[in-house]
Design an enzyme around this catalytic site. Structure first.
Site, PDB file in Angstrom:
ATOM      1  N   THR A 113       0.829  -0.971  -0.003  1.00  0.00           N
ATOM      2  CA  THR A 113       0.264   0.079  -0.327  1.00  0.00           C
ATOM      3  C   THR A 113       0.561   0.990  -0.279  1.00  0.00           C
ATOM      4  O   THR A 113       1.589   1.697   0.836  1.00  0.00           O
ATOM      5  CB  THR A 113      -0.453   0.360   1.081  1.00  0.00           C
ATOM      6  OG1 THR A 113      -1.856  -1.166   0.473  1.00  0.00           O
ATOM      7  CG2 THR A 113      -2.039   1.333   0.982  1.00  0.00           C
ATOM      8  N   GLU A 114       0.457   2.301  -0.738  1.00  0.00           N
ATOM      9  CA  GLU A 114       1.223   3.549  -0.872  1.00  0.00           C
ATOM     10  C   GLU A 114       0.498   4.387  -1.144  1.00  0.00           C
ATOM     11  O   GLU A 114      -1.173   4.730  -1.170  1.00  0.00           O
ATOM     12  CB  GLU A 114       1.681   3.449  -1.831  1.00  0.00           C
ATOM     13  CG  GLU A 114       3.045   2.629  -2.627  1.00  0.00           C
ATOM     14  CD  GLU A 114       3.608   2.454  -3.785  1.00  0.00           C
ATOM     15  OE1 GLU A 114       4.269   1.933  -4.257  1.00  0.00           O
ATOM     16  OE2 GLU A 114       3.378   3.451  -4.621  1.00  0.00           O
TER      17      GLU A 114
ATOM     18  N   ALA B 128      -2.071   4.091  -4.034  1.00  0.00           N
ATOM     19  CA  ALA B 128      -2.147   2.929  -4.643  1.00  0.00           C
ATOM     20  C   ALA B 128      -2.389   1.816  -2.879  1.00  0.00           C
ATOM     21  O   ALA B 128      -1.416   0.817  -2.627  1.00  0.00           O
ATOM     22  CB  ALA B 128      -0.852   2.218  -4.994  1.00  0.00           C
TER      23      ALA B 128
ATOM     24  N   GLN C 261     -25.625  -2.091  20.408  1.00  0.00           N
ATOM     25  CA  GLN C 261     -27.100  -1.041  20.911  1.00  0.00           C
ATOM     26  C   GLN C 261     -27.796  -2.397  21.964  1.00  0.00           C
ATOM     27  O   GLN C 261     -28.316  -1.476  23.062  1.00  0.00           O
ATOM     28  CB  GLN C 261     -28.048  -1.676  19.429  1.00  0.00           C
ATOM     29  CG  GLN C 261     -29.478  -1.178  19.696  1.00  0.00           C
ATOM     30  CD  GLN C 261     -28.975   0.115  19.342  1.00  0.00           C
ATOM     31  OE1 GLN C 261     -28.324   0.709  19.575  1.00  0.00           O
ATOM     32  NE2 GLN C 261     -30.422   1.176  19.741  1.00  0.00           N
TER      33      GLN C 261
ATOM     34  N   GLY D   7     -26.246   2.098  26.339  1.00  0.00           N
ATOM     35  CA  GLY D   7     -24.983   2.730  27.450  1.00  0.00           C
ATOM     36  C   GLY D   7     -24.663   2.288  27.869  1.00  0.00           C
ATOM     37  O   GLY D   7     -23.077   2.450  27.665  1.00  0.00           O
TER      38      GLY D   7
ATOM     39  N   GLU E 237      -6.698  -5.073   2.635  1.00  0.00           N
ATOM     40  CA  GLU E 237      -6.541  -6.499   1.552  1.00  0.00           C
ATOM     41  C   GLU E 237      -7.993  -6.982   1.069  1.00  0.00           C
ATOM     42  O   GLU E 237      -8.681  -7.351   0.439  1.00  0.00           O
ATOM     43  CB  GLU E 237      -6.769  -7.833   2.564  1.00  0.00           C
ATOM     44  CG  GLU E 237      -5.387  -7.967   2.962  1.00  0.00           C
ATOM     45  CD  GLU E 237      -5.062  -9.503   3.499  1.00  0.00           C
ATOM     46  OE1 GLU E 237      -5.695  -9.933   3.098  1.00  0.00           O
ATOM     47  OE2 GLU E 237      -4.429  -9.668   5.172  1.00  0.00           O
TER      48      GLU E 237
ATOM     49  N   THR F 285     -11.289  -2.531  -0.096  1.00  0.00           N
ATOM     50  CA  THR F 285     -11.916  -2.392   0.642  1.00  0.00           C
ATOM     51  C   THR F 285     -13.346  -3.212   0.277  1.00  0.00           C
ATOM     52  O   THR F 285     -13.435  -4.008  -1.037  1.00  0.00           O
ATOM     53  CB  THR F 285     -12.079  -0.966   0.175  1.00  0.00           C
ATOM     54  OG1 THR F 285     -12.813  -0.879  -1.678  1.00  0.00           O
ATOM     55  CG2 THR F 285     -10.912   0.143   0.449  1.00  0.00           C
TER      56      THR F 285
ATOM     57  N   GLU G  23     -15.955  -1.877  -1.644  1.00  0.00           N
ATOM     58  CA  GLU G  23     -16.074  -1.027  -3.027  1.00  0.00           C
ATOM     59  C   GLU G  23     -15.088  -2.373  -4.153  1.00  0.00           C
ATOM     60  O   GLU G  23     -15.956  -2.784  -5.587  1.00  0.00           O
ATOM     61  CB  GLU G  23     -15.581   0.558  -3.511  1.00  0.00           C
ATOM     62  CG  GLU G  23     -17.214   0.809  -2.378  1.00  0.00           C
ATOM     63  CD  GLU G  23     -16.673   1.182  -0.862  1.00  0.00           C
ATOM     64  OE1 GLU G  23     -17.214   0.938  -0.332  1.00  0.00           O
ATOM     65  OE2 GLU G  23     -15.470   0.360   0.006  1.00  0.00           O
TER      66      GLU G  23
END
Length: 395
Positions: free
Chosen positions: A136-137, A140, A348, A352, A375, A377, A379
């Site tokens: 990863t960059e 990129a 949930q 609290g 690794e 996304t 998308e």
């Protein structure tokens, strides 16, 4: 040496009978040793040294490394069973040895020369060497085609220049598996190679440890390469075009592993939710007796069960070679999104209390958010799945 085959695919190096006690040992270790120390890991942002030693003694730094190189030799169907157990506790534990077995180690296993394997794999499997996957960059991430780090040939050396970011285990790494562009992409290939760069190589600089939303104890950092010189023997596979193939193959396998990890984490969130719902009261009545709380628990349970089934089927089809691309993306997409939903429901259910630090579901809520990012996304997984479906229909 070819892998023995049956009508159901390759024969695993570790038989189901031999794998069962390994799985039980890991489950017991997670639940009796690691879970009681989760708060210590979170507070110190580190895995305790004695826990790391136990991990190494159990062979977990090399569980997916072939036995000929000192590993346990587990295949992906067995890997995911371990991952579902490891996901049940702080994800930093698995991160400590995940790159050795996964995205970094598998590059060497599948693409390294015999000399490269003999130099590194036994030390990786034992935990003497921590390997880090430097892909990863800043420009990129999920798509390696945008890589800007360069490697230029200079006589019998390669000179690497560039910047990497979010590199897991970088602060403790002994070896970096570095992806770099040797030429612009052309008709003969993407021009991306992968190099083995020891951490003490001059010109390699690891930045300060990143401060992250969650996953305390799992360290990441920037890594800079400025005129880093490595011998030609550092080029993985001796092939300038192996890098892109190695990245894609390692990431695809890793996506199934991450999907399994997500299932394990979701299972922990579910168990915490059920235990809380059965014991916490509102108006003198256990909240688990309220139908709307039961509905949330039902959605969590359904998510865990669907994810577990998908992971196991995807791993089986990966090992047989039936599907090594679309299935891993589908499993990672579904399971990591599912884990996010289950973690949200867990907070949930707790009300609290679930928003308070030092409560397991609060940590899980932060930890699982990363699973949908690294690794590849969600998308990117959707693009891989959708694109593959359209291309298959057009053939």
């Amino acid at each position: 040496m070819s892998t023995p085959e049956t009508e159901h695919g390759p024969v695993p190096a570790v038989s189901p009978e031999d794998f069962k006690p390994i799985l039980e040992l890991v489950r017991d270790f997670v639940r009796t040793t690691v879970i009681p120390r989760e708060q210590e890991i979170a507070d110190t942002d580190a895995i305790p040294d004695d826990v790391r030693k136990q991990v190494a003694d159990m062979g977990l730094f090399g569980y997916a490394i072939p036995q000929e190189w000192g590993g346990l030799g587990l295949d992906l169907t067995q890997d995911v069973e371990l991952a579902m157990e490891l996901g049940y506790t702080s994800l930093a534990l698995r991160s400590m040895f995940g790159t050795n077995n996964g995205i970094a180690g598998q590059v060497l296993v599948n693409f390294g020369t015999d000399e490269q394997k003999s130099t590194w794999l036994e030390r990786i499997a034992s935990g003497d060497v921590v390997a880090s996957f430097a892909l990863t960059e800043p420009g990129a991430g999920s798509n390696p085609a945008g890589l800007r780090t360069t490697a230029v040939r200079d006589g019998d050396e390669w000179v690497i220049d560039g910047q990497k970011c979010f590199i897991t285990n970088a602060p403790i790494a002994d070896l970096f598996v570095v992806f770099a562009r040797t030429r612009p992409a052309d008709e003969s290939g993407p021009g991306i190679a992968v190099f083995l760069v020891p951490a003490d190589t001059p010109g390699l600089d690891v930045g300060v440890k990143d401060r992250k939303m969650g996953q305390e104890g799992a360290w990441t950092a920037d890594v800079a390469f400025s005129g880093v010189r490595v011998p030609t023997s550092a080029l993985v596979g001796g092939d300038e075009d192996a890098g892109y193939r190695a990245a894609m193959a390692s990431l695809a396998r890793g996506r199934v592993h991450i999907a399994a990890l997500a299932v394990g984490t979701a299972r922990r969130a579910l168990d915490e939710s059920v235990a809380y719902a059965a014991s916490a009261t509102q108006g003198g009545q256990a909240i688990g007796e309220f139908q709307l709380v039961q509905a949330m628990l039902a959605d969590q349970q359904t998510g865990v069960m669907s994810g577990r089934a998908l992971v196991r089927e995807t791993a089986r089809r990966y090992v047989t070679g039936e599907d090594t691309r679309m299935g891993p993306s589908a499993a990672k997409l579904h399971c990591t999104e599912m884990a996010g939903t289950v973690a949200d429901l867990a907070v949930q259910v707790h009300g609290g209390t679930g928003y308070m630090r030092d409560v397991p579901v609060e940590r899980i809520y932060r930890d699982v958010r990363l699973l949908r990012l690294y690794e590849g996304t969600s998308e990117i997984q959707r693009l891989i799945i959708g694109g593959r479906l359209v291309r298959e229909a057009q053939r």
